[in-house]
Design an enzyme around this catalytic site. Sequence first.
Site, short mmCIF file in Angstrom:
data_model
loop_
_atom_site.label_atom_id
_atom_site.label_comp_id
_atom_site.label_asym_id
_atom_site.label_seq_id
_atom_site.Cartn_x
_atom_site.Cartn_y
_atom_site.Cartn_z
N HIS A 100 0.84 -1.20 0.00
CA HIS A 100 0.00 0.00 0.00
C HIS A 100 0.87 1.24 0.00
O HIS A 100 1.83 1.35 0.76
CB HIS A 100 -0.96 0.02 1.19
CG HIS A 100 -0.32 -0.23 2.51
ND1 HIS A 100 0.05 -1.50 2.94
CD2 HIS A 100 0.05 0.61 3.51
CE1 HIS A 100 0.60 -1.42 4.13
NE2 HIS A 100 0.63 -0.14 4.50
N HIS A 102 1.06 5.19 0.81
CA HIS A 102 0.40 6.22 1.62
C HIS A 102 0.49 7.56 0.91
O HIS A 102 1.57 7.94 0.44
CB HIS A 102 1.14 6.40 2.96
CG HIS A 102 1.07 5.25 3.91
ND1 HIS A 102 0.25 5.24 5.01
CD2 HIS A 102 1.76 4.07 3.94
CE1 HIS A 102 0.43 4.10 5.69
NE2 HIS A 102 1.34 3.38 5.06
P1 5GP Z 1 1.63 0.34 7.36
O1 5GP Z 1 2.25 0.60 8.70
O2 5GP Z 1 1.40 -1.13 7.13
O3 5GP Z 1 2.36 1.01 6.22
O4 5GP Z 1 0.24 1.07 7.38
C1 5GP Z 1 -0.98 0.42 7.53
C2 5GP Z 1 -2.03 1.50 7.57
O5 5GP Z 1 -3.28 0.87 7.41
C3 5GP Z 1 -2.05 2.29 8.88
O6 5GP Z 1 -1.87 3.67 8.58
C4 5GP Z 1 -3.44 1.99 9.45
O7 5GP Z 1 -4.01 3.11 10.06
C5 5GP Z 1 -4.22 1.53 8.24
N1 5GP Z 1 -5.25 0.54 8.52
C6 5GP Z 1 -5.10 -0.59 9.26
N2 5GP Z 1 -6.26 -1.28 9.28
C7 5GP Z 1 -7.14 -0.57 8.53
C8 5GP Z 1 -8.51 -0.79 8.17
O8 5GP Z 1 -9.15 -1.78 8.54
N3 5GP Z 1 -9.09 0.15 7.38
C9 5GP Z 1 -8.42 1.26 6.94
N4 5GP Z 1 -9.08 2.13 6.16
N5 5GP Z 1 -7.12 1.49 7.25
C10 5GP Z 1 -6.50 0.58 8.05
#
Ligand code: 5GP
Length: 141
Positions: A100, A102
Amino acid sequence: MSEDCIFCQIVAGDIPSRTVYEDDDVLAFLDANPLAPGHTLVIPKAHHETLGDLPTDAGASVFETLHRLTPVIETAVDADASNVAFNNGEAAGQEVPHVHGHVIPRFDGDGGGPIHAIAGARPDLSDDELDDIAARIADDA
Ligand code: 5GP
Ligand code: ZN
């Protein structure tokens, strides 16, 4: 689809999301725990853990969407700028193992830092070490 993956469940519609864009290959939705208003995640619909796992076509679709949505997101929340970044792998802070990107809108004086602030202490690399690293990357690029 990976059964226990939160983002695959969002793609499948099993977990609700505030979707802002969708096509055959890509989904973009608001982060549930935003770092700024408009914080958006752009994902391939197919489950791939890291950028290195992502097929070329899917990577192109994700970048195309990031490229197109970023100015749209900035305008929607009246941002001054944005950081666009991937936590690529667990050691880099990736918590959801489904690629993903951001898009984090930024505002003058918001107190945040640049991407340079996310790594640890800067390494002290000699010219030879830098040459060697560049050559190793270039060999496989
Ligand atoms: P990472 O640390 O993996 O780059 O970021 C994961 C992101 O996914 C975090 O910013 C977190 O807030 C978001 N996130 C986690 N679970 C969910 C969810 O169920 N729905 C949405 N919309 N975002 C999520
Ligand atoms: Zn997944």
